[in-house]
Design a protein around this motif. Sequence first.
Motif, mmCIF file in Angstrom:
data_model
loop_
_atom_site.group_PDB
_atom_site.id
_atom_site.type_symbol
_atom_site.label_atom_id
_atom_site.label_comp_id
_atom_site.label_asym_id
_atom_site.label_seq_id
_atom_site.Cartn_x
_atom_site.Cartn_y
_atom_site.Cartn_z
ATOM 1 N N GLN A 220 9.884 -30.764 -20.905
ATOM 2 C CA GLN A 220 8.765 -30.528 -21.799
ATOM 3 C C GLN A 220 7.857 -31.761 -21.865
ATOM 4 O O GLN A 220 8.251 -32.863 -21.501
ATOM 5 C CB GLN A 220 9.262 -30.187 -23.204
ATOM 6 N N VAL A 221 6.653 -31.516 -22.381
ATOM 7 C CA VAL A 221 5.659 -32.580 -22.536
ATOM 8 C C VAL A 221 5.263 -32.671 -24.004
ATOM 9 O O VAL A 221 4.880 -31.668 -24.615
ATOM 10 C CB VAL A 221 4.395 -32.298 -21.691
ATOM 11 N N ASP A 222 5.403 -33.858 -24.582
ATOM 12 C CA ASP A 222 4.881 -34.052 -25.935
ATOM 13 C C ASP A 222 3.366 -33.924 -25.911
ATOM 14 O O ASP A 222 2.703 -34.316 -24.940
ATOM 15 C CB ASP A 222 5.241 -35.447 -26.451
ATOM 16 N N ASN A 223 2.795 -33.413 -26.969
ATOM 17 C CA ASN A 223 1.343 -33.287 -27.081
ATOM 18 C C ASN A 223 0.741 -32.516 -25.914
ATOM 19 O O ASN A 223 -0.313 -32.893 -25.382
ATOM 20 C CB ASN A 223 0.692 -34.673 -27.177
ATOM 21 N N GLN A 224 1.423 -31.462 -25.485
ATOM 22 C CA GLN A 224 0.873 -30.652 -24.406
ATOM 23 C C GLN A 224 -0.496 -30.137 -24.816
ATOM 24 O O GLN A 224 -0.685 -29.620 -25.913
ATOM 25 C CB GLN A 224 1.798 -29.485 -24.081
ATOM 26 N N VAL A 225 -1.455 -30.260 -23.928
ATOM 27 C CA VAL A 225 -2.845 -30.012 -24.277
ATOM 28 C C VAL A 225 -3.066 -28.594 -24.803
ATOM 29 O O VAL A 225 -3.861 -28.369 -25.719
ATOM 30 C CB VAL A 225 -3.755 -30.303 -23.063
ATOM 31 N N SER A 226 -2.336 -27.619 -24.281
ATOM 32 C CA SER A 226 -2.540 -26.235 -24.713
ATOM 33 C C SER A 226 -2.067 -25.991 -26.137
ATOM 34 O O SER A 226 -2.473 -25.017 -26.777
ATOM 35 C CB SER A 226 -1.823 -25.267 -23.759
ATOM 36 N N SER B 47 -6.639 -33.388 -33.043
ATOM 37 C CA SER B 47 -5.582 -33.762 -32.105
ATOM 38 C C SER B 47 -6.027 -33.621 -30.649
ATOM 39 O O SER B 47 -5.354 -34.099 -29.743
ATOM 40 C CB SER B 47 -4.328 -32.925 -32.339
ATOM 41 N N LYS B 48 -7.165 -32.971 -30.456
ATOM 42 C CA LYS B 48 -7.712 -32.805 -29.105
ATOM 43 C C LYS B 48 -9.240 -32.820 -29.204
ATOM 44 O O LYS B 48 -9.825 -32.105 -30.016
ATOM 45 C CB LYS B 48 -7.231 -31.487 -28.497
ATOM 46 N N ARG B 49 -9.872 -33.666 -28.404
ATOM 47 C CA ARG B 49 -11.332 -33.708 -28.365
ATOM 48 C C ARG B 49 -11.800 -33.448 -26.941
ATOM 49 O O ARG B 49 -11.324 -34.078 -25.993
ATOM 50 C CB ARG B 49 -11.866 -35.065 -28.835
ATOM 51 N N ILE B 50 -12.703 -32.502 -26.776
ATOM 52 C CA ILE B 50 -13.199 -32.133 -25.452
ATOM 53 C C ILE B 50 -14.706 -32.323 -25.422
ATOM 54 O O ILE B 50 -15.412 -31.840 -26.305
ATOM 55 C CB ILE B 50 -12.854 -30.671 -25.110
ATOM 56 N N GLN B 51 -15.184 -33.055 -24.413
ATOM 57 C CA GLN B 51 -16.614 -33.291 -24.254
ATOM 58 C C GLN B 51 -16.986 -33.144 -22.779
ATOM 59 O O GLN B 51 -16.249 -33.608 -21.897
ATOM 60 C CB GLN B 51 -16.988 -34.704 -24.713
ATOM 61 N N SER C 187 -4.289 -36.735 -28.919
ATOM 62 C CA SER C 187 -3.793 -37.517 -30.048
ATOM 63 C C SER C 187 -2.757 -38.562 -29.650
ATOM 64 O O SER C 187 -2.513 -39.513 -30.391
ATOM 65 C CB SER C 187 -3.196 -36.593 -31.114
ATOM 66 N N ASP C 188 -2.121 -38.413 -28.484
ATOM 67 C CA ASP C 188 -1.161 -39.421 -28.035
ATOM 68 C C ASP C 188 -1.845 -40.557 -27.275
ATOM 69 O O ASP C 188 -1.183 -41.370 -26.641
ATOM 70 C CB ASP C 188 -0.083 -38.787 -27.158
ATOM 71 N N LYS C 189 -3.190 -40.575 -27.344
ATOM 72 C CA LYS C 189 -4.038 -41.592 -26.712
ATOM 73 C C LYS C 189 -4.155 -41.435 -25.196
ATOM 74 O O LYS C 189 -4.682 -42.322 -24.529
ATOM 75 C CB LYS C 189 -3.571 -43.010 -27.062
ATOM 76 N N SER C 190 -3.644 -40.339 -24.654
ATOM 77 C CA SER C 190 -3.873 -40.076 -23.236
ATOM 78 C C SER C 190 -5.296 -39.557 -23.048
ATOM 79 O O SER C 190 -5.870 -38.917 -23.931
ATOM 80 C CB SER C 190 -2.854 -39.078 -22.687
ATOM 81 N N ARG C 191 -5.875 -39.861 -21.895
ATOM 82 C CA ARG C 191 -7.256 -39.509 -21.602
ATOM 83 C C ARG C 191 -7.331 -38.875 -20.210
ATOM 84 O O ARG C 191 -6.651 -39.318 -19.276
ATOM 85 C CB ARG C 191 -8.161 -40.748 -21.640
ATOM 86 N N PHE C 192 -8.181 -37.846 -20.087
ATOM 87 C CA PHE C 192 -8.331 -37.144 -18.815
ATOM 88 C C PHE C 192 -9.800 -36.834 -18.564
ATOM 89 O O PHE C 192 -10.527 -36.458 -19.475
ATOM 90 C CB PHE C 192 -7.547 -35.822 -18.820
ATOM 91 N N ASP C 193 -10.220 -36.987 -17.300
ATOM 92 C CA ASP C 193 -11.532 -36.549 -16.846
ATOM 93 C C ASP C 193 -11.352 -35.639 -15.640
ATOM 94 O O ASP C 193 -10.502 -35.895 -14.779
ATOM 95 C CB ASP C 193 -12.413 -37.726 -16.406
#
Length: 274
Positions: free
Chosen positions: A99-105, A113-117, A152-158
């Motif tokens: 499993q993944v903590d803070n799974q994006v879905s 807890s999730k910001r999308i831009q 929210s876990d401070k991970s970032r994705f582009d």
Amino acid sequence: MQPMVTLRNTVSIATVSALLALSPLANAQRIEETPSAGAMVADAVVVRPVYFLLSQVGAAVYAATLPFTLLGGNADQAAETLVVTPLQAGFIRCLGCRQVDNQVSRLSDSDGSKRIQHFVTLSGGMGFVDTLGESESGPSYGLYLGTHFALSDKSRFDVMLGAKQLGDADLTVGGTKVNDSTLSYQIATRFGRDLGAFDLMFKLGGHYWNTDREVGTFKGEASGLDFLYGVGLDAWLTDSVRLGLDYTRYDMQDSDKGYDSVIDAADLNLSIMF
């Protein structure tokens, strides 16, 4: 040019090492699991490479459908499903864990807890071309469109696609003037961590490139599909303006034309979020 080549090789090795090290460091709050040694080995050898491939295939699908998903208003959901979810499973999940903590879905943008831009990025810098045993530099500049995820876990994705002029370099080989001008069409994923003052971001992707070569009065071209990878730092000037500094290595080979070149680009990026 030898010191520059050595420096670029050192940076490339450091980038790959950082990519390999990212997985165990990326998530400080892991789900309490005690995977077996066999599960860890299977995860490292089979599962993670599959998730990585899925993320890159997903990035290609995302890029191909982006004009339609933007018009339809679901580009962020497409990026989340096709790219960010497999990236999390490939790089954020602890080795052997299921499993993944803070799974994006499972996160919500309504509670922060999730910001999308979505964003547009202007990029400019220098491309250091290494070909025909010679090295030279030229201006690089490009334009990108993409989607950014802050969790929210401070991970970032582009997830991003764009076009970039990688360099217009004048080389002298055996007393002959050679000019190489390379244009690259790119699909890339960036993933990393919020470190406070900066976001540390790693980049992986692919690009279709075309190089126009002039040797005296002779003109020719080479093209192909190859990989790119790199590392960068992003600083947020405001909630909608991001400034970044990136290093990216582009590999380019066309065996039919006997073309083999590497371009290392150092760029300053300005992103406008919307």
